[in-house]
Scaffold this motif. Structure first.
Motif, PDB file in Angstrom:
ATOM      1  N   MET A 178      -2.165  -7.618  -8.170  1.00 53.29           N
ATOM      2  CA  MET A 178      -1.650  -6.586  -7.681  1.00 53.29           C
ATOM      3  C   MET A 178      -2.471  -6.310  -6.398  1.00 53.29           C
ATOM      4  SD  MET A 178      -0.207  -3.432  -9.528  1.00 53.29           S
ATOM      5  CE  MET A 178       1.549  -3.128  -9.473  1.00 53.29           C
ATOM      6  N   SER A 179      -3.565  -6.841  -6.336  1.00 50.86           N
ATOM      7  CA  SER A 179      -4.278  -6.250  -5.005  1.00 50.86           C
ATOM      8  C   SER A 179      -3.781  -6.763  -3.796  1.00 50.86           C
ATOM      9  CB  SER A 179      -5.604  -6.755  -5.238  1.00 50.86           C
ATOM     10  OG  SER A 179      -5.795  -8.068  -5.824  1.00 50.86           O
ATOM     11  N   GLY A 180      -3.273  -8.094  -3.982  1.00 54.79           N
ATOM     12  CA  GLY A 180      -2.552  -9.003  -3.165  1.00 54.79           C
ATOM     13  C   GLY A 180      -3.618  -8.866  -1.793  1.00 54.79           C
ATOM     14  N   ASP A 181      -2.534  -8.888  -0.501  1.00 58.08           N
ATOM     15  CA  ASP A 181      -3.289  -8.819   0.615  1.00 58.08           C
ATOM     16  C   ASP A 181      -3.611  -7.450   1.207  1.00 58.08           C
ATOM     17  OD1 ASP A 181      -0.648  -9.278   3.063  1.00 58.08           O
ATOM     18  OD2 ASP A 181      -0.529  -8.272   1.101  1.00 58.08           O
ATOM     19  N   HIS A 182      -3.538  -6.279   0.298  1.00 61.32           N
ATOM     20  CA  HIS A 182      -3.626  -5.015   0.677  1.00 61.32           C
ATOM     21  C   HIS A 182      -5.032  -4.523   0.681  1.00 61.32           C
ATOM     22  CE1 HIS A 182       0.570  -4.860   0.621  1.00 61.32           C
ATOM     23  NE2 HIS A 182       0.762  -4.758  -0.582  1.00 61.32           N
ATOM     24  N   GLU A 183      -6.237  -5.265   0.694  1.00 69.54           N
ATOM     25  CA  GLU A 183      -7.471  -4.966   0.306  1.00 69.54           C
ATOM     26  C   GLU A 183      -8.111  -4.670   1.785  1.00 69.54           C
ATOM     27  OE1 GLU A 183      -9.823  -8.137  -1.446  1.00 69.54           O
ATOM     28  OE2 GLU A 183      -8.380  -8.262  -3.038  1.00 69.54           O
ATOM     29  N   GLY A 184      -8.587  -3.519   1.840  1.00 72.41           N
ATOM     30  CA  GLY A 184      -9.077  -3.204   3.002  1.00 72.41           C
ATOM     31  C   GLY A 184      -8.187  -2.149   3.805  1.00 72.41           C
ATOM     32  N   GLN A 185      -7.120  -2.238   3.584  1.00 66.82           N
ATOM     33  CA  GLN A 185      -5.945  -1.418   4.154  1.00 66.82           C
ATOM     34  C   GLN A 185      -5.776   0.016   3.329  1.00 66.82           C
ATOM     35  OE1 GLN A 185      -2.415  -3.448   4.542  1.00 66.82           O
ATOM     36  NE2 GLN A 185      -2.981  -4.202   6.657  1.00 66.82           N
ATOM     37  N   SER A 186      -5.837   1.142   4.299  1.00 67.51           N
ATOM     38  CA  SER A 186      -5.411   2.627   3.418  1.00 67.51           C
ATOM     39  C   SER A 186      -4.108   2.542   3.236  1.00 67.51           C
ATOM     40  CB  SER A 186      -6.006   3.607   4.126  1.00 67.51           C
ATOM     41  OG  SER A 186      -5.259   3.545   5.278  1.00 67.51           O
ATOM     42  N   PHE A 187      -3.589   3.634   2.195  1.00 64.90           N
ATOM     43  CA  PHE A 187      -2.215   3.502   1.889  1.00 64.90           C
ATOM     44  C   PHE A 187      -1.477   4.140   3.109  1.00 64.90           C
ATOM     45  CE2 PHE A 187       1.183   6.597   0.806  1.00 64.90           C
ATOM     46  CZ  PHE A 187       1.912   5.886  -0.186  1.00 64.90           C
ATOM     47  N   GLU A 188      -2.081   4.848   3.884  1.00 64.18           N
ATOM     48  CA  GLU A 188      -1.531   5.376   5.139  1.00 64.18           C
ATOM     49  C   GLU A 188      -0.841   4.050   6.233  1.00 64.18           C
ATOM     50  OE1 GLU A 188      -3.985   6.970   4.058  1.00 64.18           O
ATOM     51  OE2 GLU A 188      -2.901   8.733   3.414  1.00 64.18           O
ATOM     52  N   GLU A 189      -1.952   3.376   6.166  1.00 69.09           N
ATOM     53  CA  GLU A 189      -1.794   2.127   7.145  1.00 69.09           C
ATOM     54  C   GLU A 189      -0.540   0.990   6.733  1.00 69.09           C
ATOM     55  OE1 GLU A 189      -5.534   0.426   6.872  1.00 69.09           O
ATOM     56  OE2 GLU A 189      -6.297   1.447   8.765  1.00 69.09           O
ATOM     57  N   ARG A 190      -0.734   1.072   5.358  1.00 73.77           N
ATOM     58  CA  ARG A 190       0.334   0.266   4.487  1.00 73.77           C
ATOM     59  C   ARG A 190       1.696   0.815   4.662  1.00 73.77           C
ATOM     60  NH1 ARG A 190      -1.178  -0.533  -1.168  1.00 73.77           N
ATOM     61  NH2 ARG A 190      -2.504   1.273  -0.797  1.00 73.77           N
ATOM     62  N   LEU A 191       1.622   2.263   4.449  1.00 77.73           N
ATOM     63  CA  LEU A 191       3.145   2.807   4.607  1.00 77.73           C
ATOM     64  C   LEU A 191       3.530   2.872   5.946  1.00 77.73           C
ATOM     65  CD1 LEU A 191       5.164   4.797   3.262  1.00 77.73           C
ATOM     66  CD2 LEU A 191       3.728   6.662   4.103  1.00 77.73           C
TER      67      LEU A 191
END
Length: 101
Positions: free
Chosen positions: A1-14
């Motif tokens: 579930m971690s995928g390629d989102h490591e190192g990014q904050s929730f706000e950045e992904r949003l």
């Protein structure tokens, strides 16, 4: 579930997701939401609903009173003109000049 989102904050992904879905783009030029055509259509729908609602309520009240007092159909017949008058009153009130309080 971690995928390629490591190192990014929730706000950045949003922000990235909103940008890819084009949710933050400015409104389009052209017809506005409160254009005269839509305003006239809203008013026409409101007036129709006002009339129908007043008549339906009058018929239901008359029907209920007829069942209560066993006077079928006289009270329902008597309430139909009252409902029409109430509907017309609402229509005239909606069409009249706007009062600024």
């Amino acid at each position: 579930m971690s995928g390629d989102h490591e190192g990014q904050s929730f706000e950045e992904r949003l922000a990235k997701a909103r940008d890819s879905a084009k949710l933050d783009r400015p409104p389009r030029e052209g017809k506005a939401a409160n254009a005269p055509d839509s305003s006239a259509m809203r008013l026409a729908m409101r007036l129709g609903v006002e009339m129908v609602a007043a008549l339906v309520i009058a018929v239901v009240i008359g029907w209920g009173l007829d069942r209560l007092f066993h006077t079928r159909p006289w009270l329902m017949i008597a309430f139909v003109p009252l409902g029409a008058a109430a509907g017309l009153r609402n229509v005239f009130r909606a069409m009249g000049p706007e009062r600024k309080s």
